[in-house]
Write a protein that holds these residues in place. Structure first.
Motif, short mmCIF file in Angstrom:
data_model
loop_
_atom_site.label_atom_id
_atom_site.label_comp_id
_atom_site.label_asym_id
_atom_site.label_seq_id
_atom_site.Cartn_x
_atom_site.Cartn_y
_atom_site.Cartn_z
N MET A 115 2.32 -2.36 -18.24
CA MET A 115 2.50 -3.62 -17.54
C MET A 115 3.27 -3.38 -16.25
N ARG A 116 2.70 -3.81 -15.11
CA ARG A 116 3.35 -3.59 -13.82
C ARG A 116 4.58 -4.48 -13.70
N CYS A 117 5.57 -3.98 -12.98
CA CYS A 117 6.82 -4.70 -12.80
C CYS A 117 7.32 -4.48 -11.37
N THR A 118 8.21 -5.36 -10.94
CA THR A 118 8.68 -5.31 -9.55
C THR A 118 10.18 -5.12 -9.50
N TYR A 119 10.62 -4.24 -8.61
CA TYR A 119 12.04 -3.96 -8.42
C TYR A 119 12.37 -4.06 -6.92
N VAL A 152 4.70 8.46 -7.61
CA VAL A 152 4.89 8.09 -9.03
C VAL A 152 4.04 6.88 -9.38
N GLY A 153 3.00 6.63 -8.56
CA GLY A 153 2.07 5.55 -8.86
C GLY A 153 2.59 4.17 -8.55
N SER A 154 3.56 4.07 -7.63
CA SER A 154 4.16 2.78 -7.29
C SER A 154 3.79 2.40 -5.86
N ASP A 155 3.96 1.12 -5.54
CA ASP A 155 3.60 0.61 -4.22
C ASP A 155 4.79 -0.12 -3.60
N VAL A 156 4.96 0.06 -2.28
CA VAL A 156 5.94 -0.74 -1.54
C VAL A 156 5.21 -2.01 -1.09
N VAL A 157 5.64 -3.17 -1.60
CA VAL A 157 4.96 -4.43 -1.30
C VAL A 157 5.79 -5.33 -0.38
N GLY A 158 7.00 -4.87 -0.01
CA GLY A 158 7.84 -5.65 0.89
C GLY A 158 8.97 -4.80 1.44
N ILE A 159 9.32 -5.05 2.69
CA ILE A 159 10.41 -4.31 3.35
C ILE A 159 11.26 -5.30 4.12
N GLU A 160 12.58 -5.20 3.97
CA GLU A 160 13.51 -6.02 4.75
C GLU A 160 14.61 -5.10 5.29
N ILE A 161 14.73 -5.06 6.60
CA ILE A 161 15.78 -4.25 7.24
C ILE A 161 17.06 -5.07 7.27
N LEU A 162 18.09 -4.59 6.59
CA LEU A 162 19.33 -5.35 6.45
C LEU A 162 20.36 -5.00 7.52
N GLU A 163 20.37 -3.73 7.93
CA GLU A 163 21.42 -3.30 8.85
C GLU A 163 21.04 -1.97 9.49
N ARG A 164 21.43 -1.82 10.76
CA ARG A 164 21.21 -0.54 11.45
C ARG A 164 22.45 -0.22 12.27
N LEU A 172 13.66 -2.44 -0.22
CA LEU A 172 12.24 -2.17 -0.47
C LEU A 172 11.83 -2.87 -1.76
N VAL A 173 10.83 -3.73 -1.67
CA VAL A 173 10.28 -4.36 -2.87
C VAL A 173 9.18 -3.44 -3.39
N VAL A 174 9.40 -2.90 -4.57
CA VAL A 174 8.53 -1.86 -5.11
C VAL A 174 7.87 -2.35 -6.40
N GLU A 175 6.56 -2.19 -6.45
CA GLU A 175 5.81 -2.55 -7.65
C GLU A 175 5.51 -1.27 -8.43
N LEU A 176 6.00 -1.20 -9.67
CA LEU A 176 5.86 -0.02 -10.51
C LEU A 176 4.77 -0.25 -11.56
N PRO A 177 4.09 0.82 -11.98
CA PRO A 177 3.07 0.66 -13.02
C PRO A 177 3.66 0.38 -14.39
N ASP A 178 4.93 0.77 -14.57
CA ASP A 178 5.56 0.61 -15.88
C ASP A 178 7.07 0.80 -15.71
N PRO A 179 7.91 0.04 -16.45
CA PRO A 179 9.37 0.21 -16.33
C PRO A 179 9.85 1.62 -16.67
N ASP A 180 9.07 2.36 -17.45
CA ASP A 180 9.49 3.69 -17.87
C ASP A 180 9.55 4.69 -16.72
N VAL A 181 8.96 4.37 -15.58
CA VAL A 181 8.96 5.32 -14.46
C VAL A 181 10.14 5.10 -13.51
N VAL A 182 11.03 4.18 -13.85
CA VAL A 182 12.16 3.88 -12.96
C VAL A 182 12.99 5.12 -12.70
#
Length: 232
Positions: free
Chosen positions: A1-5, A28-40, A49-59
């Motif tokens: 089950m895919r999950c988002t971190y 590791v089979g994950s996708d970056v689905v969002g990026i927000e630059i907070l500080e430079r 980075l909003v990352v969608e993982l294929p499974d929580p076990d790959v964290v």
């Protein structure tokens, strides 16, 4: 089950650094689905980075892969309940709620609740700097005396010039209402973009506060409003 971190990373502020991180995430089979630059600054950038993982076990594997990129550090990694997490959309939705408040008290309560969610704070409070008193609270809020002292001390420090210190508590004034919004969290300093978001939300509510108070005054004294029109 895919999950988002949401992964908060420090990386070198140079071309290719973000691409290298994204490549490791993809390995590791994950996708970056969002990026927000907070500080430079200082040759470094802090990104969410909003990352969608294929499974929580790959964290754990994901963390090891990203940490292999030269100059990259992971500050935080948190699961996101909403798989469609979008910080910009969330901020706009929060602004819409604040503008739509039908009373000054409702606007203050909405500010406290939604500001906590928008910037990922652990707790939030709106305090009256004049009395002092707590007008609204969300989470495990510190004593009102501490909140007022923090806001006043931060105001004096800001007048003296920027300190450049990372803080886990942030505040914003509502001058028309003589109130202050104070937010806090443990272990993760608020970044530049988050501080600007807090200030923007406070400005929205302060403007709405003035409008609502003026409308309440007109309802309470309709004859006074009519007299001002005739006099003009």
């Amino acid at each position: 089950m895919r999950c988002t971190y949401v992964m908060r990373v420090w990386l070198p502020d140079r071309p290719g650094a973000l691409g290298a991180v994204a490549s490791r995430i993809g390995a590791v089979g994950s996708d970056v689905v969002g990026i927000e630059i907070l500080e430079r600054g200082g040759g470094r950038a802090v990104d969410d980075l909003v990352v969608e993982l294929p499974d929580p076990d790959v964290v754990s594997l994901l963390v090891r892969e990203v940490q292999q990129v030269d100059g990259v550090d992971i500050e935080d990694l948190q699961p996101v309940a909403d798989a469609l997490h979008d910080p910009r959309l969330e901020a706009l939705e929060t602004a819409a709620v604040l503008v739509g408040a039908s009373s000054a008290a409702e606007a203050v309560d909405a500010l406290c609740q939604h500001a906590v969610r928008t910037v990922g704070a652990t707790w939030g409070a709106v305090v009256d700097l004049a009395e002092p008193a707590l007008r609204s609270g969300h989470g495990d809020v510190p004593p009102v005396e501490w909140l007022v002292a923090f806001a006043r001390g931060s105001q004096a420090a800001a007048a003296a010039g920027p300190a450049g210190v990372e803080v886990e508590v942030v505040w914003a004034p509502l001058p028309a209402a003589s109130l202050a919004l104070v937010l806090g969290r443990d272990g993760h300093p608020f970044r530049g973009r988050e501080r600007r978001q807090v200030m923007a939300l406070a400005r929205i509510v302060d403007t709405r506060f003035r409008e609502l108070r003026a409308a309440e005054a007109r309802r309470a004294h309709p004859s006074a409003a009519g007299a001002s029109v005739v006099g003009s």
